[in-house]
Design a protein around this motif. Structure first.
Motif, PDB file in Angstrom:
ATOM      1  N   ARG A  33       1.156  -1.226   0.065  1.00 43.21           N
ATOM      2  CA  ARG A  33       0.038   0.479  -0.159  1.00 43.21           C
ATOM      3  C   ARG A  33       0.617   0.930   0.523  1.00 43.21           C
ATOM      4  O   ARG A  33       0.600   2.060  -1.415  1.00 43.21           O
ATOM      5  CB  ARG A  33      -0.848   0.439   0.596  1.00 43.21           C
ATOM      6  CG  ARG A  33      -1.704   1.255   0.986  1.00 43.21           C
ATOM      7  CD  ARG A  33      -2.750   0.917   2.377  1.00 43.21           C
ATOM      8  NE  ARG A  33      -4.505   2.422   2.503  1.00 43.21           N
ATOM      9  CZ  ARG A  33      -5.052   2.723   2.017  1.00 43.21           C
ATOM     10  NH1 ARG A  33      -5.656   0.816   2.799  1.00 43.21           N
ATOM     11  NH2 ARG A  33      -5.845   3.562   2.862  1.00 43.21           N
TER      12      ARG A  33
ATOM     13  N   ASP B 283      -5.284  -8.139  -9.637  1.00 44.57           N
ATOM     14  CA  ASP B 283      -6.803  -7.885  -9.936  1.00 44.57           C
ATOM     15  C   ASP B 283      -7.809  -6.596  -9.018  1.00 44.57           C
ATOM     16  O   ASP B 283      -7.693  -6.572  -7.872  1.00 44.57           O
ATOM     17  CB  ASP B 283      -7.468  -8.784  -9.376  1.00 44.57           C
ATOM     18  CG  ASP B 283      -8.822  -9.229  -9.833  1.00 44.57           C
ATOM     19  OD1 ASP B 283      -9.470  -7.864 -10.033  1.00 44.57           O
ATOM     20  OD2 ASP B 283      -9.798  -9.722  -9.609  1.00 44.57           O
ATOM     21  N   LEU B 284      -7.356  -5.572  -9.707  1.00 43.56           N
ATOM     22  CA  LEU B 284      -8.031  -3.908  -9.190  1.00 43.56           C
ATOM     23  C   LEU B 284      -9.009  -4.170  -9.112  1.00 43.56           C
ATOM     24  O   LEU B 284      -9.791  -3.306  -7.595  1.00 43.56           O
ATOM     25  CB  LEU B 284      -7.980  -3.615 -10.399  1.00 43.56           C
ATOM     26  CG  LEU B 284      -6.968  -3.165 -10.731  1.00 43.56           C
ATOM     27  CD1 LEU B 284      -6.970  -1.719 -12.146  1.00 43.56           C
ATOM     28  CD2 LEU B 284      -5.968  -2.518  -9.509  1.00 43.56           C
ATOM     29  N   ASP B 285      -9.557  -5.661  -8.968  1.00 39.14           N
ATOM     30  CA  ASP B 285     -11.100  -5.458  -7.979  1.00 39.14           C
ATOM     31  C   ASP B 285     -10.661  -6.256  -6.661  1.00 39.14           C
ATOM     32  O   ASP B 285     -11.939  -6.420  -6.374  1.00 39.14           O
ATOM     33  CB  ASP B 285     -11.954  -6.601  -9.167  1.00 39.14           C
ATOM     34  CG  ASP B 285     -13.019  -5.950 -10.323  1.00 39.14           C
ATOM     35  OD1 ASP B 285     -13.212  -4.773 -10.090  1.00 39.14           O
ATOM     36  OD2 ASP B 285     -12.957  -6.188 -11.839  1.00 39.14           O
ATOM     37  N   HIS B 286      -9.695  -6.694  -6.169  1.00 46.75           N
ATOM     38  CA  HIS B 286      -9.937  -7.774  -5.250  1.00 46.75           C
ATOM     39  C   HIS B 286      -8.400  -6.816  -5.180  1.00 46.75           C
ATOM     40  O   HIS B 286      -7.543  -8.220  -4.326  1.00 46.75           O
ATOM     41  CB  HIS B 286      -9.852  -9.128  -5.550  1.00 46.75           C
ATOM     42  CG  HIS B 286     -10.996  -9.778  -6.202  1.00 46.75           C
ATOM     43  ND1 HIS B 286     -11.178 -10.063  -7.565  1.00 46.75           N
ATOM     44  CD2 HIS B 286     -12.026 -10.451  -5.546  1.00 46.75           C
ATOM     45  CE1 HIS B 286     -12.430 -10.677  -7.742  1.00 46.75           C
ATOM     46  NE2 HIS B 286     -13.297 -10.735  -6.209  1.00 46.75           N
ATOM     47  N   LEU B 287      -8.751  -5.784  -3.706  1.00 48.52           N
ATOM     48  CA  LEU B 287      -7.512  -5.368  -3.244  1.00 48.52           C
ATOM     49  C   LEU B 287      -7.055  -5.882  -2.189  1.00 48.52           C
ATOM     50  O   LEU B 287      -8.113  -5.838  -1.495  1.00 48.52           O
ATOM     51  CB  LEU B 287      -7.237  -3.914  -3.621  1.00 48.52           C
ATOM     52  CG  LEU B 287      -6.918  -3.660  -5.264  1.00 48.52           C
ATOM     53  CD1 LEU B 287      -7.558  -2.021  -5.648  1.00 48.52           C
ATOM     54  CD2 LEU B 287      -6.004  -4.120  -5.524  1.00 48.52           C
TER      55      LEU B 287
ATOM     56  N   TRP C 153      -6.782  -4.461   0.939  1.00 46.23           N
ATOM     57  CA  TRP C 153      -6.896  -3.988   1.800  1.00 46.23           C
ATOM     58  C   TRP C 153      -8.365  -3.582   1.826  1.00 46.23           C
ATOM     59  O   TRP C 153      -8.728  -3.661   1.143  1.00 46.23           O
ATOM     60  CB  TRP C 153      -6.307  -2.156   2.054  1.00 46.23           C
ATOM     61  CG  TRP C 153      -6.230  -1.774   0.939  1.00 46.23           C
ATOM     62  CD1 TRP C 153      -7.046  -1.034   0.154  1.00 46.23           C
ATOM     63  CD2 TRP C 153      -5.528  -1.670  -0.054  1.00 46.23           C
ATOM     64  NE1 TRP C 153      -6.688  -0.511  -1.064  1.00 46.23           N
ATOM     65  CE2 TRP C 153      -5.192  -1.045  -1.257  1.00 46.23           C
ATOM     66  CE3 TRP C 153      -3.610  -2.131  -0.315  1.00 46.23           C
ATOM     67  CZ2 TRP C 153      -4.241  -0.688  -2.438  1.00 46.23           C
ATOM     68  CZ3 TRP C 153      -2.667  -1.470  -1.889  1.00 46.23           C
ATOM     69  CH2 TRP C 153      -3.252  -1.414  -2.013  1.00 46.23           C
ATOM     70  N   ARG C 154      -8.826  -3.709   3.286  1.00 44.36           N
ATOM     71  CA  ARG C 154     -10.132  -3.476   3.294  1.00 44.36           C
ATOM     72  C   ARG C 154     -10.813  -2.792   2.760  1.00 44.36           C
ATOM     73  O   ARG C 154     -10.735  -0.824   2.765  1.00 44.36           O
ATOM     74  CB  ARG C 154     -11.204  -3.366   5.053  1.00 44.36           C
ATOM     75  CG  ARG C 154     -11.958  -4.030   5.359  1.00 44.36           C
ATOM     76  CD  ARG C 154     -12.263  -4.584   6.938  1.00 44.36           C
ATOM     77  NE  ARG C 154     -12.917  -3.568   7.376  1.00 44.36           N
ATOM     78  CZ  ARG C 154     -13.675  -2.497   8.542  1.00 44.36           C
ATOM     79  NH1 ARG C 154     -12.147  -2.233   8.461  1.00 44.36           N
ATOM     80  NH2 ARG C 154     -14.718  -2.579   7.982  1.00 44.36           N
ATOM     81  N   GLN C 155     -12.147  -2.026   1.527  1.00 45.96           N
ATOM     82  CA  GLN C 155     -12.584  -1.918   1.366  1.00 45.96           C
ATOM     83  C   GLN C 155     -14.087  -1.355   1.899  1.00 45.96           C
ATOM     84  O   GLN C 155     -14.999  -2.195   2.171  1.00 45.96           O
ATOM     85  CB  GLN C 155     -13.215  -1.973  -0.262  1.00 45.96           C
ATOM     86  CG  GLN C 155     -11.764  -1.896  -1.062  1.00 45.96           C
ATOM     87  CD  GLN C 155     -11.124  -0.784  -1.860  1.00 45.96           C
ATOM     88  OE1 GLN C 155     -11.886  -0.353  -1.815  1.00 45.96           O
ATOM     89  NE2 GLN C 155      -9.891  -0.652  -2.214  1.00 45.96           N
ATOM     90  N   PRO C 156     -14.686   0.250   2.284  1.00 46.64           N
ATOM     91  CA  PRO C 156     -15.463   0.820   3.077  1.00 46.64           C
ATOM     92  C   PRO C 156     -16.170  -0.190   1.845  1.00 46.64           C
ATOM     93  O   PRO C 156     -15.786   0.537   0.460  1.00 46.64           O
ATOM     94  CB  PRO C 156     -15.533   1.272   3.330  1.00 46.64           C
ATOM     95  CG  PRO C 156     -14.201   2.131   3.053  1.00 46.64           C
ATOM     96  CD  PRO C 156     -12.925   0.996   2.732  1.00 46.64           C
TER      97      PRO C 156
ATOM     98  N   THR D   1     -19.209   1.642   1.544  1.00 51.61           N
ATOM     99  CA  THR D   1     -19.640   2.722   0.245  1.00 51.61           C
ATOM    100  C   THR D   1     -19.027   4.207   0.759  1.00 51.61           C
ATOM    101  O   THR D   1     -17.730   4.058   0.787  1.00 51.61           O
ATOM    102  CB  THR D   1     -20.505   3.192   0.662  1.00 51.61           C
ATOM    103  OG1 THR D   1     -21.008   3.174   2.441  1.00 51.61           O
ATOM    104  CG2 THR D   1     -21.823   2.389   0.474  1.00 51.61           C
ATOM    105  N   ARG D   2     -18.842   5.511  -0.101  1.00 54.58           N
ATOM    106  CA  ARG D   2     -18.157   6.434  -0.305  1.00 54.58           C
ATOM    107  C   ARG D   2     -18.571   7.333   0.957  1.00 54.58           C
ATOM    108  O   ARG D   2     -19.900   8.053   1.226  1.00 54.58           O
ATOM    109  CB  ARG D   2     -18.183   7.527  -1.447  1.00 54.58           C
ATOM    110  CG  ARG D   2     -17.258   8.091  -1.286  1.00 54.58           C
ATOM    111  CD  ARG D   2     -16.715   8.934  -2.764  1.00 54.58           C
ATOM    112  NE  ARG D   2     -15.745   9.496  -2.071  1.00 54.58           N
ATOM    113  CZ  ARG D   2     -14.157   9.815  -3.036  1.00 54.58           C
ATOM    114  NH1 ARG D   2     -13.877   8.533  -3.558  1.00 54.58           N
ATOM    115  NH2 ARG D   2     -13.322  10.112  -2.918  1.00 54.58           N
TER     116      ARG D   2
END
Lengths: 320, 320
Positions: B265, B308-312, B314-317, B319-320
């Motif tokens: 990261r 794979d940019l769809d599976h990073l 780090w944790r993805q919240p 919603t924005r």
């Protein structure tokens, strides 16, 4: 203003040379295939503080007399200009006063503080920001450094195109995104100063197309409720930048939101470069509107790479 | 095997020069601060097909006689070696036969096909893969190109360190991740051949530390159920690579999973480079285990950037 020209950009380049990074120019076969043109990426996302903004901010800070400098610099911004100005001020050892609405994401506040900037909060809204900034400038005697409507800033931003054309002289076209016009104006001055026949083309999100409408109308038309993921491109042209664009810029192409995201993702996946949405706008515009530019050699200024990796614009499946 | 040396790497460099990219060496002040050392990143994520693997694959393909080449090449892999071999074969105009378990993600299959490789599916499991490959080789007469236990591959991988040391001769240390040992073995041969006093250090996920255990035991110990996000680093050493590591590699440092993600990261955020988890392993190991290396000039081979940019990680919240 009419006196701003290539010599100012050369002077800015010499002034900032000890501090600014001479960013690389990168190519990517997949991108060339995607656009049907030969693309040269000027990597300003690799500039200090992660965006071209450092060039102008550094030029502005280094242009101050010692007496002016001692009182510091000030601006209001939640974006890359604030970070760039804070870093440029720190390098000269002077204070940077940055006004920000209190609702600006903490990550952006942390970035400004990380470069040594001092933040004063205000209520959201342009008027509140300007009032808070004016009060702070009156208190401190700091020099206000506007993010784009400032000759020192425009000259500094033009140094990216200067370097690009020094390295790749035989470009047919140079492109940059447009918000307030500091980057595109400086790019146009540099490129046409060095090579009068070169074509300078801007790009703008279709959802924030005030510059396109301004050029069509022949006067500055402020954007109303700009809607775009390219959050660096929501500004309006200024009275210094608008005439430059009228004189030197062939046209400004719009880019759709879906196109911006697609272009950004392609640059991440294939060029392996972390760029922000604003930087992808010229590539998206070329893809969608660039039929007449196929086969040409096109320099594109990748304006910056400051993104929140926790909030990427493509959809994330919830689990692996 | 004992004959493999710097001259083989120089020969490989000359052989692949028309096709492989001479990747840039990048620095990043934030990374230097984070690690307390001066880091030089050899950007193999910018290599063709997105990883150092192209160097070895290209050297292997170009080393074939015309007669051998006409029958094509073959391997079993779901990773970067398969893509690299497919591309190298395409550049020579010969077929590449790639065996893959049928459960390999479609994105990886598409990448191999995108470079012109022909895929044959098999049941998962090493034995099934090897049987399917042997059958295909028997049918076609193709040359099997092992991903790392092959002198041509090792020599090709060593060309990255050769370029790195040509550009930055005064390094104290060179680091690379280790899986099967092709990259680290080639790196060690190149670095110590050019500069006998240089220190060569490997890095490995703590959850897949078979190379660390193998060096400690003095024999190849296969990994059992390796657990790591660095999916390129789950292989075992081979009988060609193990002796090279014993002779030339000072030690191999482990990296935690959290450390790998943090280092990856940081490189994305600050160096603005899209690297895969495996490429972050040496940086994570330096952070966690590199106290004795503080203040040194360390070259690090960033091994690849295929994610794979769809599976990073780090944790993805949501919603924005």
């Amino acid at each position: 203003m009419s006196s701003l020209g290539l010599e100012d950009i050369r002077a800015a380049a010499a002034r900032i040379a000890p501090h600014a990074r001479r960013t690389p120019v990168q190519t990517c076969a997949s991108l060339d295939d995607w656009l049907g043109a030969r693309i040269f990426l000027k990597c300003e996302h690799l500039q200090r503080a992660g965006a071209f903004k450092f060039r102008g901010a550094c030029n502005a800070v280094l242009s101050l007399s010692d007496e002016e400098a001692a009182r510091g610099v000030a601006t209001h911004t939640s974006g890359n200009h604030g970070q760039a100005l804070a870093l440029a001020a720190r390098l000269r050892g002077i204070p940077a006063h940055i006004v920000m609405p209190h609702d600006v994401p903490r990550v952006k506040q942390a970035a400004v503080r990380g470069y040594g900037g001092v933040i004063r909060h205000c209520e959201p809204g342009t008027r509140n920001r300007e009032q808070a900034l004016a009060a702070w400038v009156a208190e401190t005697g700091a020099t206000l450094v506007h993010p784009y409507n400032d000759a020192r800033i425009i000259a500094g931003q033009g140094t990216a195109a200067l370097e690009l054309l020094e390295e790749i002289p035989d470009l047919d076209v140079v492109m940059a995104p447009v918000s307030g016009g500091g980057l595109l104006g400086g790019t146009a001055l540099a490129a046409r100063g060095l090579k009068p026949g070169i074509r300078v083309i801007g790009a703008e999100p279709a959802g924030a197309d005030d510059a396109i409408r301004s050029l069509a109308a022949g006067r500055i038309i402020p954007g109303e409720h700009p809607q775009t993921i390219a959050d660096g491109l929501r500004g309006n042209l200024g009275d210094l930048t608008f005439p430059l664009l009228r004189e030197h810029v062939e046209r400004i192409l719009p880019a759709s939101e879906a196109g911006i995201i697609e272009a950004m993702r392609l640059v991440w996946e294939r060029a392996k470069q972390v760029i922000e949405p604003s930087a992808a706008v010229p590539l998206a515009a070329l893809r969608e509107q660039g039929e007449a530019l196929r086969g040409l050699r096109i320099g594109v200024i990748l304006s910056g790479g400051n993104v929140d990796l926790d909030h990427l614009p493509w959809r994330q499946p919830p689990t692996r």
